[in-house]
Enzyme design. Structure first.
Site, PDB file in Angstrom:
ATOM      1  N   TYR A 123      15.636  32.137   3.851  1.00  0.00           N
ATOM      2  CA  TYR A 123      14.470  32.979   4.157  1.00  0.00           C
ATOM      3  C   TYR A 123      14.457  33.441   5.607  1.00  0.00           C
ATOM      4  O   TYR A 123      14.821  32.680   6.506  1.00  0.00           O
ATOM      5  CB  TYR A 123      13.186  32.191   3.908  1.00  0.00           C
ATOM      6  CG  TYR A 123      12.828  32.087   2.446  1.00  0.00           C
ATOM      7  CD1 TYR A 123      12.617  33.232   1.672  1.00  0.00           C
ATOM      8  CD2 TYR A 123      12.694  30.849   1.838  1.00  0.00           C
ATOM      9  CE1 TYR A 123      12.278  33.134   0.338  1.00  0.00           C
ATOM     10  CE2 TYR A 123      12.355  30.736   0.500  1.00  0.00           C
ATOM     11  CZ  TYR A 123      12.150  31.886  -0.247  1.00  0.00           C
ATOM     12  OH  TYR A 123      11.823  31.788  -1.562  1.00  0.00           O
ATOM     13  N   LYS A 135       0.841  -1.198   0.000  1.00  0.00           N
ATOM     14  CA  LYS A 135       0.000   0.000   0.000  1.00  0.00           C
ATOM     15  C   LYS A 135       0.879   1.253   0.000  1.00  0.00           C
ATOM     16  O   LYS A 135       2.063   1.179   0.319  1.00  0.00           O
ATOM     17  CB  LYS A 135      -0.893  -0.017   1.241  1.00  0.00           C
ATOM     18  CG  LYS A 135      -0.095   0.000   2.542  1.00  0.00           C
ATOM     19  CD  LYS A 135      -0.993  -0.151   3.754  1.00  0.00           C
ATOM     20  CE  LYS A 135      -0.171  -0.044   5.018  1.00  0.00           C
ATOM     21  NZ  LYS A 135      -0.909  -0.460   6.198  1.00  0.00           N
ATOM     22  N   ARG A 145     -10.085   0.919  14.824  1.00  0.00           N
ATOM     23  CA  ARG A 145     -10.010   1.699  13.600  1.00  0.00           C
ATOM     24  C   ARG A 145     -11.115   1.171  12.688  1.00  0.00           C
ATOM     25  O   ARG A 145     -12.219   1.657  12.716  1.00  0.00           O
ATOM     26  CB  ARG A 145      -8.613   1.550  12.990  1.00  0.00           C
ATOM     27  CG  ARG A 145      -8.318   2.505  11.880  1.00  0.00           C
ATOM     28  CD  ARG A 145      -6.854   2.475  11.473  1.00  0.00           C
ATOM     29  NE  ARG A 145      -6.405   1.160  11.009  1.00  0.00           N
ATOM     30  CZ  ARG A 145      -5.175   0.911  10.571  1.00  0.00           C
ATOM     31  NH1 ARG A 145      -4.262   1.868  10.576  1.00  0.00           N
ATOM     32  NH2 ARG A 145      -4.832  -0.274  10.155  1.00  0.00           N
ATOM     33  N   MET A 174      11.399  25.409  -0.706  1.00  0.00           N
ATOM     34  CA  MET A 174      10.520  24.480  -1.400  1.00  0.00           C
ATOM     35  C   MET A 174      11.290  23.431  -2.182  1.00  0.00           C
ATOM     36  O   MET A 174      11.008  22.239  -2.096  1.00  0.00           O
ATOM     37  CB  MET A 174       9.575  25.256  -2.335  1.00  0.00           C
ATOM     38  CG  MET A 174       8.512  24.369  -2.935  1.00  0.00           C
ATOM     39  SD  MET A 174       7.443  25.221  -4.089  1.00  0.00           S
ATOM     40  CE  MET A 174       6.550  26.316  -3.020  1.00  0.00           C
TER      41      MET A 174
END
Ligand SMILES: *Cc1c(COP(=O)(O)O)cnc(C)c1O
Length: 809
Positions: free
Chosen positions: A707, A483, A581, A756
């Site tokens: 930054y 998964k 769950r 980023m």
């Protein structure tokens, strides 16, 4: 070739059933999936992770008629026309045969061991000797108890030297390897900390490694590792270093720029300066051990210098990459010989994502009559749709290959023709020797990427699978969790490997993930954890099996199946035993069993539950209670339904710590990907996130980086900007010194905030250059801890824009 009669006289055996003594044997087999030339194969039923005796019937079906076995309870009568040799230990018998074959080789054998660098030294030595010698080398990393035996079996008289790599993981193994290899010359690369487990201490491990040299005439080593006094007295010691006793004296080394290093050495009366096209410490060590070996073999210093300057760094690994137009590229362009071609072809058949298969093959060095005929018979066995041969020397293969064949005299001609050829929906194996630089072809056919890659080591994944498998009784099945992109590692590439390794079930989170696997050659049963109502159609069309966890899902599914007139559709019932769950609560089971009893549309394939805290000692009693509830619940359902189903509850931590939870099947997840939360197992790292340095700057104390000027420099610093940021999945919490990465084996910290697409590292104290490789998570567990998360999250957060590159070595 050996006849069965000859082999009987070589290996000690307890019993035999011989049908045809004259049967000729040219191949050794131990994996029935890989048999290509059955009649001439001798099958050893090894007791690996899986007992090879279980695959005798399969091997027989593939034409094998000669077997070495250790069990006597085989139904010999059903293999009336086969030979059986019964021995006490099949691996020892294989080693005995390999050792005998080795003794027929009268030229020097060079045996290599050490902690690191064995494979590189082997490859480089071959490269350095090749201009005037024929060299046989053990393929890839075939250095184990089995790998060495198989390597030796392929030795033949036409070679001038054989170079065999020896690796060990347990005490006692080296003397077995020594006995097989009987090296004339030994090479010791270095001592490191690799694979320290399994041994009492580093010293014990070192002594064990040195066993390889007990009967060598000469041993080559670096004196800095202090092994001189540990070698047997009569052995000639040929070392390099700065000591009086060194045969090759290193006078000085200095950086020459452009990635090169100059090394001034004295040998006998001569002094010379050699240039090595590397700067990192490991490559320099590896190059020096090669220099020393060449001098031992009698090459003049001048020749050595000349050949050394042409050494190239190697990416010797076979890589699986995404190609353009929906294709996969298997890139193995570093070297080309029969053994490595065979391994690459096996890998090609293992990856079944596309039916169409193309091979691009270059000429090989040193092909003589004997090797040409072996190559021809190997190619006759292949099932390729298209083969592209590069180099006149192998054009003769055209007559031996089925399917379309295209011929090109040079790589340049092929490159020129590529744009007019169509590639797509296929797997392309590119296999060539260095001289043909087929990597240019591979680069043209590969999909573009930005340079941050997640390297996936499929061999390590296989190792981890086997580690867990070896903990299970043979009748417990294995479900592998793929998964979330196989925990970030990619989808069908990993699934194909798992299928090849015969796991019993795969599990995905959503139906679409399962459909993707079906479209890429996966035939294993697949369970879907979250079957959405809108995806029922996908389940049916792709034979995917839903996990059913509530009455809402059950009724919707039954309704759908009724409308479609489907009966006996396989489903998996999830019970909530304490995770809270998904799942039916124990008190709902009576009602559940009534619904199921009255519906022929679905049939329960398995019943599962999930352990909430199997890895935690604090919650031992809770886990015991979950297991007890599960046993009771499944017993109840079994009785009510009146038929059997598979029961499973253990995840990775369950396998590691809860044998009582194995039931009929286990679900292996994170452990497969190399993360052992228990700290008890020796798993191998599967994923390695890598990027490169884009720029390095010298900045004064007081300057700020990034930054909001968050990174304030306390001293004059060297700052490296690298190509990874939070959009790639590198969490912003790693900024400002929290994150640690590794460059050339040295640890560095981040400076300033993570951007980023980029971030900055402080490289003031280390050796680093622009374009150097950066390992983003040298220790994934530790990295996760520093920002208060778990490795699962770091793995699955690696963005899909980061290219996955697979290799298998
Ligand atoms: C993800 C998952 C697993 C595997 O868990 P690991 O801790 O990664 O081994 C097992 N069962 C279910 C239901 C899961 O969702």
């Amino acid at each position: 070739m050996y006849t069965v009669a000859a082999i009987l006289s070589i290996i000690q055996h307890d019993d035999r059933r011989i049908y045809d003594e004259e049967q000729e044997i040219s191949e050794l087999a131990y994996d029935s999936r890989k048999i290509r030339k059955g009649a001439n194969s001798l099958f050893f039923a090894l007791k690996n992770v899986r007992d090879g005796h279980l695959f005798i019937a399969d091997a027989y079906r593939k034409g094998v008629r000669s077997f070495v076995v250790s069990r006597k309870d085989i139904d010999f009568a059903s293999y009336g026309d086969a030979n059986f040799i019964v021995v006490r230990d099949t691996l020892s018998a294989l080693q005995e045969l390999a050792g005998f074959h080795r003794l027929q080789f009268t030229k020097p054998i060079i045996g290599i061991t050490g902690s690191n660098g064995k494979t590189i030294v082997k490859e480089w030595l071959t490269q350095l000797l090749q201009p005037d010698k024929k060299v046989y080398q053990s393929p890839k990393s075939y250095n184990s108890q089995l790998g060495v035996a198989l390597s030796l079996w392929n030795l033949s008289a036409e070679y001038d030297y054989a170079i065999i790599e020896a690796g060990i993981s347990r005490p006692g193994e080296m003397s077995v390897l020594e006995n097989m290899i009987k090296p004339d010359i030994g090479i010791f690369t270095n001592i490191g900390l690799a694979h320290a487990n399994g041994f009492a201490s580093k010293d014990v491990k070192l002594k064990e490694k040195l066993c390889l040299f007990s009967n060598c005439d000469t041993v080559v080593f670096a004196s800095q590792y202090g092994i001189r006094s540990l070698l047997p007295a009569p052995t000639r010691k040929f070392s390099y270093g700065q000591e009086e006793s060194d045969s090759v004296h290193i006078l000085q080394t200095y950086e020459k720029g452009h990635g090169k290093t100059a090394i001034q050495i004295a040998f006998g009366e001569e002094v010379a300066t050699l240039t090595v096209p590397f700067q990192d410490k490991a490559s320099l060590e590896n190059a020096l051990i090669c220099v020393t070996t060449l001098l031992l073999l009698g090459y003049p210093l001048k020749t050595v210098g000349h050949r050394l300057s042409a050494l190239r760094p190697l990416d010797m690994r076979l890589q699986l990459k995404k190609g353009k137009n929906n294709s996969s590229i298997i890139d193995d362009t570093y070297s080309n010989d029969l053994a490595s071609l065979q391994i690459a072809l096996e890998f090609l058949y293992q990856q079944r994502q596309y039916k169409q298969k193309t091979l691009i093959l270059s000429d090989m060095e040193g092909l003589n009559e004997h090797l040409r005929s072996k190559l021809a018979s190997l190619m006759e066995l292949q099932q390729l749709d298209r083969t592209i041969l590069v180099g006149k020397g192998i054009f003769f293969l055209e007559a031996h290959i089925k399917g379309e064949v295209l011929l090109f005299e040079t790589t340049e001609q092929l490159l020129g023709a590529l744009k007019d050829m169509s590639f797509g929906n296929e797997t392309i194996l590119i296999k060539g020797s260095r001289a043909y630089h087929l990597e240019d072809v591979s680069n043209l056919l590969s999909a573009k990427s930005h340079e941050t890659v997640l390297e996936i080591n499929l061999k390590a994944l296989e190792h981890n699978l086997q580690t867990y498998r070896s903990m299970l009784p043979p009748d417990v099945r294995m479900m592998a969790m793929v998964k979330a992109f196989s925990y970030g590692s990619g989808s069908y590439e990993v699934a194909n490997l798992l299928q090849f390794n015969k796991v019993d079930y795969l599990t995905v989170a959503f139906a679409d993930e399962g459909a993707e696997l079906r479209q890429h050659g996966i035939e294993l049963p697949i369970m879907v954890l979250s079957p959405d109502e809108r995806a029922f159609e996908t389940l049916v069309s792709y034979q995917l099996e839903p996990e059913v966890y509530s009455f809402r899902v059950l009724y919707a599914l039954l309704h759908f199946l009724t409308a479609r007139g489907i009966e006996d559709f396989p489903i998996h019932i999830k019970i909530d035993t304490g995770m809270h769950r998904l799942g039916f609560l124990p008190e709902e089971l009576t009602k559940l069993s009534e619904v199921l009893q009255h519906s022929r549309q679905a049939r329960v394939r398995s019943v599962l539950s999930h352990l909430a805290a199997a890895g935690s000692a604090t919650h031992k009693a809770f886990t015991e209670e979950q297991i007890r509830l599960f046993v009771d619940s499944t017993a109840f359902l079994r009785e009510r339904l009146g038929y059997d189903f598979i029961r499973h509850i253990a995840n990775t931590s369950g396998i590691a710590g809860w044998p009582s939870a194995y039931m009929d099947m286990v679900r292996l997840g994170i452990g497969l990907y190399g993360i052992d939360m228990s700290g008890q197992l020796s798993l191998e790292a599967v994923g390695q996130l890598k990027t490169t340095i884009t720029q390095i700057k010298e900045l004064p104390a007081g300057a700020t980086v990034g930054y909001d000027r968050k990174g304030v420099l306390q001293r004059d610093s060297r700052i490296a900007t690298i190509k990874i940021g939070y959009a790639d999945g590198y969490d912003r919490r790693f900024g400002n010194g929290v994150g640690e990465m590794s460059i050339n084996g040295q640890t560095v910290k981040t400076v300033g905030s993570i951007c980023m697409d980029m971030c900055m590292l402080d490289v003031t104290d280390i050796f680093a250059h622009e374009e150097d490789e950066v390992i983003v998570f040298p220790d994934l567990l530790k990295a996760a801890e520093t920002i208060g998360t778990i490795p699962y999250e770091l793995l699955v957060n690696i963005s899909s824009r980061v290219k996955r590159v697979y290799f298998y070595d």
